[in-house]
Write a protein that holds these residues in place. Structure first.
Motif, PDB file in Angstrom:
ATOM      1  N   VAL A 163       0.833  -1.195   0.000  1.00 15.11           N
ATOM      2  CA  VAL A 163       0.000   0.000   0.000  1.00 15.11           C
ATOM      3  C   VAL A 163       0.872   1.250   0.000  1.00 15.11           C
ATOM      4  N   ASP A 164       1.943   1.249   0.788  1.00 18.18           N
ATOM      5  CA  ASP A 164       2.847   2.397   0.816  1.00 18.18           C
ATOM      6  C   ASP A 164       3.460   2.651  -0.551  1.00 18.18           C
ATOM      7  N   THR A 165       3.891   1.595  -1.200  1.00 17.06           N
ATOM      8  CA  THR A 165       4.479   1.739  -2.532  1.00 17.06           C
ATOM      9  C   THR A 165       3.451   2.269  -3.528  1.00 17.06           C
ATOM     10  N   ALA A 166       2.250   1.724  -3.479  1.00 17.74           N
ATOM     11  CA  ALA A 166       1.191   2.192  -4.385  1.00 17.74           C
ATOM     12  C   ALA A 166       0.903   3.672  -4.161  1.00 17.74           C
ATOM     13  N   MET A 167       0.920   4.105  -2.930  1.00 21.34           N
ATOM     14  CA  MET A 167       0.655   5.511  -2.627  1.00 21.34           C
ATOM     15  C   MET A 167       1.765   6.413  -3.153  1.00 21.34           C
ATOM     16  N   VAL A 168       2.985   5.981  -2.983  1.00 19.17           N
ATOM     17  CA  VAL A 168       4.113   6.777  -3.469  1.00 19.17           C
ATOM     18  C   VAL A 168       4.053   6.886  -4.993  1.00 19.17           C
ATOM     19  N   VAL A 169       3.776   5.790  -5.648  1.00 23.02           N
ATOM     20  CA  VAL A 169       3.681   5.794  -7.113  1.00 23.02           C
ATOM     21  C   VAL A 169       2.497   6.650  -7.561  1.00 23.02           C
ATOM     22  N   GLN A 170       1.355   6.523  -6.900  1.00 24.46           N
ATOM     23  CA  GLN A 170       0.177   7.322  -7.261  1.00 24.46           C
ATOM     24  C   GLN A 170       0.468   8.812  -7.082  1.00 24.46           C
ATOM     25  N   ARG A 171       1.124   9.175  -6.005  1.00 14.89           N
ATOM     26  CA  ARG A 171       1.461  10.579  -5.757  1.00 14.89           C
ATOM     27  C   ARG A 171       2.389  11.098  -6.856  1.00 14.89           C
ATOM     28  N   ALA A 172       3.380  10.300  -7.207  1.00 19.52           N
ATOM     29  CA  ALA A 172       4.306  10.702  -8.268  1.00 19.52           C
ATOM     30  C   ALA A 172       3.571  10.797  -9.603  1.00 19.52           C
ATOM     31  N   LEU A 173       2.689   9.865  -9.856  1.00 19.61           N
ATOM     32  CA  LEU A 173       1.909   9.869 -11.097  1.00 19.61           C
ATOM     33  C   LEU A 173       1.078  11.141 -11.216  1.00 19.61           C
TER      34      LEU A 173
ATOM     35  N   LYS B  33       4.981   7.636 -27.786  1.00 19.71           N
ATOM     36  CA  LYS B  33       6.302   7.143 -27.368  1.00 19.71           C
ATOM     37  C   LYS B  33       7.084   8.207 -26.615  1.00 19.71           C
ATOM     38  N   SER B  34       7.087   9.434 -27.144  1.00 23.19           N
ATOM     39  CA  SER B  34       7.868  10.481 -26.481  1.00 23.19           C
ATOM     40  C   SER B  34       7.255  10.864 -25.136  1.00 23.19           C
ATOM     41  N   ARG B  35       5.928  10.921 -25.067  1.00 20.02           N
ATOM     42  CA  ARG B  35       5.283  11.250 -23.779  1.00 20.02           C
ATOM     43  C   ARG B  35       5.540  10.164 -22.750  1.00 20.02           C
ATOM     44  N   CYS B  36       5.493   8.908 -23.182  1.00 20.34           N
ATOM     45  CA  CYS B  36       5.785   7.809 -22.257  1.00 20.34           C
ATOM     46  C   CYS B  36       7.233   7.867 -21.782  1.00 20.34           C
ATOM     47  N   ALA B  37       8.148   8.121 -22.706  1.00 22.26           N
ATOM     48  CA  ALA B  37       9.563   8.194 -22.334  1.00 22.26           C
ATOM     49  C   ALA B  37       9.790   9.317 -21.318  1.00 22.26           C
ATOM     50  N   ARG B  38       9.216  10.497 -21.586  1.00 23.80           N
ATOM     51  CA  ARG B  38       9.361  11.617 -20.652  1.00 23.80           C
ATOM     52  C   ARG B  38       8.718  11.307 -19.306  1.00 23.80           C
ATOM     53  N   ALA B  39       7.553  10.666 -19.355  1.00 23.64           N
ATOM     54  CA  ALA B  39       6.851  10.330 -18.118  1.00 23.64           C
ATOM     55  C   ALA B  39       7.655   9.329 -17.293  1.00 23.64           C
ATOM     56  N   ARG B  40       8.262   8.352 -17.949  1.00 22.41           N
ATOM     57  CA  ARG B  40       9.049   7.356 -17.219  1.00 22.41           C
ATOM     58  C   ARG B  40      10.269   7.989 -16.559  1.00 22.41           C
ATOM     59  N   VAL B  41      10.944   8.888 -17.282  1.00 20.74           N
ATOM     60  CA  VAL B  41      12.104   9.577 -16.703  1.00 20.74           C
ATOM     61  C   VAL B  41      11.654  10.431 -15.523  1.00 20.74           C
ATOM     62  N   ARG B  42      10.567  11.155 -15.701  1.00 14.92           N
ATOM     63  CA  ARG B  42      10.050  12.015 -14.632  1.00 14.92           C
ATOM     64  C   ARG B  42       9.645  11.186 -13.420  1.00 14.92           C
ATOM     65  N   LEU B  43       8.975  10.061 -13.644  1.00 14.43           N
ATOM     66  CA  LEU B  43       8.601   9.191 -12.526  1.00 14.43           C
ATOM     67  C   LEU B  43       9.830   8.637 -11.814  1.00 14.43           C
ATOM     68  N   ALA B  44      10.833   8.238 -12.579  1.00  7.27           N
ATOM     69  CA  ALA B  44      12.072   7.741 -11.967  1.00  7.27           C
ATOM     70  C   ALA B  44      12.699   8.818 -11.086  1.00  7.27           C
ATOM     71  N   TYR B  45      12.685  10.042 -11.556  1.00  8.10           N
ATOM     72  CA  TYR B  45      13.210  11.160 -10.770  1.00  8.10           C
ATOM     73  C   TYR B  45      12.363  11.366  -9.511  1.00  8.10           C
ATOM     74  N   LEU B  46      11.052  11.411  -9.678  1.00  6.07           N
ATOM     75  CA  LEU B  46      10.159  11.652  -8.544  1.00  6.07           C
ATOM     76  C   LEU B  46      10.226  10.534  -7.507  1.00  6.07           C
ATOM     77  N   LEU B  47      10.474   9.317  -7.962  1.00  6.51           N
ATOM     78  CA  LEU B  47      10.545   8.178  -7.053  1.00  6.51           C
ATOM     79  C   LEU B  47      11.951   7.964  -6.483  1.00  6.51           C
ATOM     80  N   GLY B  48      12.891   8.834  -6.857  1.00  6.84           N
ATOM     81  CA  GLY B  48      14.227   8.770  -6.289  1.00  6.84           C
ATOM     82  C   GLY B  48      15.182   7.822  -6.986  1.00  6.84           C
ATOM     83  N   TYR B  49      14.836   7.340  -8.166  1.00  8.68           N
ATOM     84  CA  TYR B  49      15.726   6.454  -8.898  1.00  8.68           C
ATOM     85  C   TYR B  49      16.746   7.226  -9.718  1.00  8.68           C
ATOM     86  N   LEU B  50      16.514   8.505  -9.938  1.00  8.26           N
ATOM     87  CA  LEU B  50      17.453   9.385 -10.627  1.00  8.26           C
ATOM     88  C   LEU B  50      17.715  10.568  -9.718  1.00  8.26           C
TER      89      LEU B  50
END
Length: 192
Positions: A117-127, A163-180
């Motif tokens: 649940v914690d992980t889902a919340m963090v991902v939802q917030r970042a999304l 494709k470009s929106r997905c790529a940007r979204a994935r990079v942004r999510l990685a940043y928001l989730l602390g992977y970058l």
């Protein structure tokens, strides 16, 4: 043999939609019931609050109910319903752009704090921090499992844009989730 000497086969989505257009007052309810869970999940992932999701889903189903006669059968009925829900969600989000995003804890008070649940919340917030267009594409492709081509048709945009929106979204999510870290991505808030 079934009751009455025959086995009644379940009608396809297209048959239900046609029956609705022809005046069968139960056909649309059956069609909606068949897709409700997935459509609600899509609305919930695309909007800010459960109330917005419910309202967008209701708007979408009214639109589908009224516009069923104009369906051209050039796509699956389920895809058509998904597109209507996505459009209703995007319309609702555009109308409420002045609203700030509320922290997910305020929206979902969850007494059970399991790791899942914690992980889902963090991902939802970042999304929810993604730009609207990026969120719609990544939800369709990565969370709903639509292909690039289906997502392009669903959102009415080019496949390259998906494709470009997905790529940007994935990079942004990685940043928001602390992977970058901030240095790994020079413009984490860039929106296109």
């Amino acid at each position: 043999m079934g009751l009455g000497g025959y086995i009644q086969q379940e009608r396809s989505d297209a048959e239900l939609l046609s029956a609705h257009v022809a005046g069968d007052r139960y056909a649309f309810g059956e069609l909606f019931g068949r897709h409700r869970r997935q459509l609600h999940r899509l609305a919930r992932l695309t909007t800010r609050t459960p109330e917005d999701a419910e309202d967008a889903l209701q708007d979408a189903m009214l639109s589908a109910h009224r516009g069923a006669g104009s369906f051209r059968y050039d796509a699956a009925v389920g895809s058509w319903l998904h597109r209507i829900v996505v459009n209703a969600c995007l319309d609702r989000l555009r109308r409420s752009t002045s609203h700030r995003t509320a922290p997910l804890e305020d929206v979902y008070p969850v007494p059970d704090r399991t790791a899942q649940v914690d992980t889902a919340m963090v991902v939802q917030r970042a999304l929810m921090r993604l730009p609207l267009e990026q969120r719609a594409t990544i939800v369709a492709v990565d969370m709903q499992g639509y292909s690039i081509a289906d997502t392009a048709a669903l959102l009415g945009i080019a496949e390259g844009t998906v494709k470009s929106r997905c790529a940007r979204a994935r990079v942004r999510l990685a940043y928001l989730l602390g992977y970058l870290d901030a240095g790994a991505h020079s413009a984490p808030d860039r929106q296109r």
